[in-house]
Design a protein around this motif. Structure first.
Motif: not given
Length: 356
Positions: A28-50
């Protein structure tokens, strides 16, 4: 601020993906980049962490998405403190990018999420062998979930034991959000199982076992959470056994925990697993847990009723025993076991291994 990269084939939350999501949320104290290699299919990765930034490649192919990602890195090379991956092709590709100088890192950590040489064959296995050889030498740490998984890997790739830092670190579970799970309101008792609808999960075996359960527990239902390519085959099996309305293929649900908490018995019916993360999730909510011996380390877990794989009669007997007996003592056994597998302990173990 630390910069962390997680790369995944897609945004479907299977067991391996859930662990990577836990890792992302932990920092939570780091800048995290989550890279998916395909297109978006759902909302399950939505987070309030800016500080968590989610990116997609606009393609339906993991392989084409990997190529697009490489082209992006050609334009703008990036450097991270930690890079995490949990899928063989993706880990191999990232390792190649590192060797080519497209990615820079302080530490590159890979997880083995399944027993590759037991599950795959033909061209796909040939491709995975190449990715091990070409990309895995870039790893600073390779995590195997179990001793059995490590042995499988080394026996098929003898060179890997001498060239990589391979450690056994058990799968974690994030216990914090699991303390306030509510019970579902239902008009019927049910048995629950969950996972992708694929052959390895053994849901066909479970459905056969449930047919026997109904002889003594006719009001019960079997609910299976998850989606996959075997849906049509399972639907045909349900119809053939006249179990329509008794076996429910619920599909994917956003929150599995109320189902696990409310169920009379939670069941893992897999033929083979690296380690079934869903088993830990079930143990966090329910004292009545039955599992096949789909991974050797399951036999070390106290309180779980174990049966041989692929035997529907043994599975039905174990489920009946769990339905009829009192397993209240399992609450203490399960919680003690799960505390040792907290996400905090998991990350601390990784960082300790990297410092050695």
């Amino acid at each position: 601020m630390k910069k962390i990269l997680l790369v995944l084939p897609n945004d479907t939350l299977g067991g391996a993906e859930q662990i990577l999501k836990m890792i992302a949320q932990h920092y939570s104290d780091a800048l995290v980049e989550v890279q998916f290699l395909k297109h978006k299919t759902n909302e399950e990765w939505i987070t309030n962490n800016k500080f968590i930034r989610i990116k997609y490649q606009n393609t339906g192919s993991e392989y084409f998405g990997t190529l697009l990602y490489a082209l992006n890195l050609l334009v703008k090379k990036k450097k991270y403190d930690y890079i995490f991956s949990s899928h063989v092709f993706t880990t191999g590709a990232l390792g190649i990018f590192i060797r080519l100088g497209l990615l820079q890192k302080k530490y590159f950590i890979g997880r083995e999420s399944t027993r590759i040489f037991e599950r795959f064959k033909g061209f796909k296995l040939f491709l995975y062998r190449k990715m091990y050889r070409w990309g895995y030498p870039s790893l600073d740490l390779l995590i195997c979930q179990t001793q059995q998984m490590r042995q499988d890997l080394v026996s098929h790739l003898p060179w890997i034991d001498q060239n990589l830092n391979i450690k056994i670190i058990a799968n974690p579970i994030d216990l914090a959000p699991l303390k306030t799970v509510e019970i579902l309101k239902t008009n019927f008792p049910f048995i629950i199982s969950a996972g992708r609808l694929i052959y390895e999960k053994g849901f066909d075996i479970l459905i056969n076992a449930f047919k026997e359960i109904l002889l003594t527990h006719p009001t019960h239902q079997l609910i299976i959470l998850g989606e996959g390519y075997e849906r049509k085959k399972l639907e045909f099996q349900i119809k053939k056994l006249h179990l329509e309305g008794k076996v429910i293929l619920k599909g994917r649900v956003q929150n599995v925990y109320p189902y696990f908490k409310t169920a009379k018995v939670c069941v893992v019916s897999s033929r083979i697993e690296g380690f079934p993360n869903v088993l830990l999730q079930m143990m966090s909510q329910n004292n009545h847990v039955v599992s096949t011996k789909c991974a050797a380390e399951i036999e070390q877990i106290p309180g779980v009723l174990l049966v041989k794989t692929t035997n529907s009669k043994n599975l039905s007997n174990a489920i009946l025993k769990s339905l009829n007996d009192n397993f209240s003592k399992n609450q203490i056994l399960f919680q003690s076991f799960l505390q040792e597998r907290s996400i905090e302990n998991f990350i601390e173990t990784i960082e300790a291994e990297l410092q050695q």
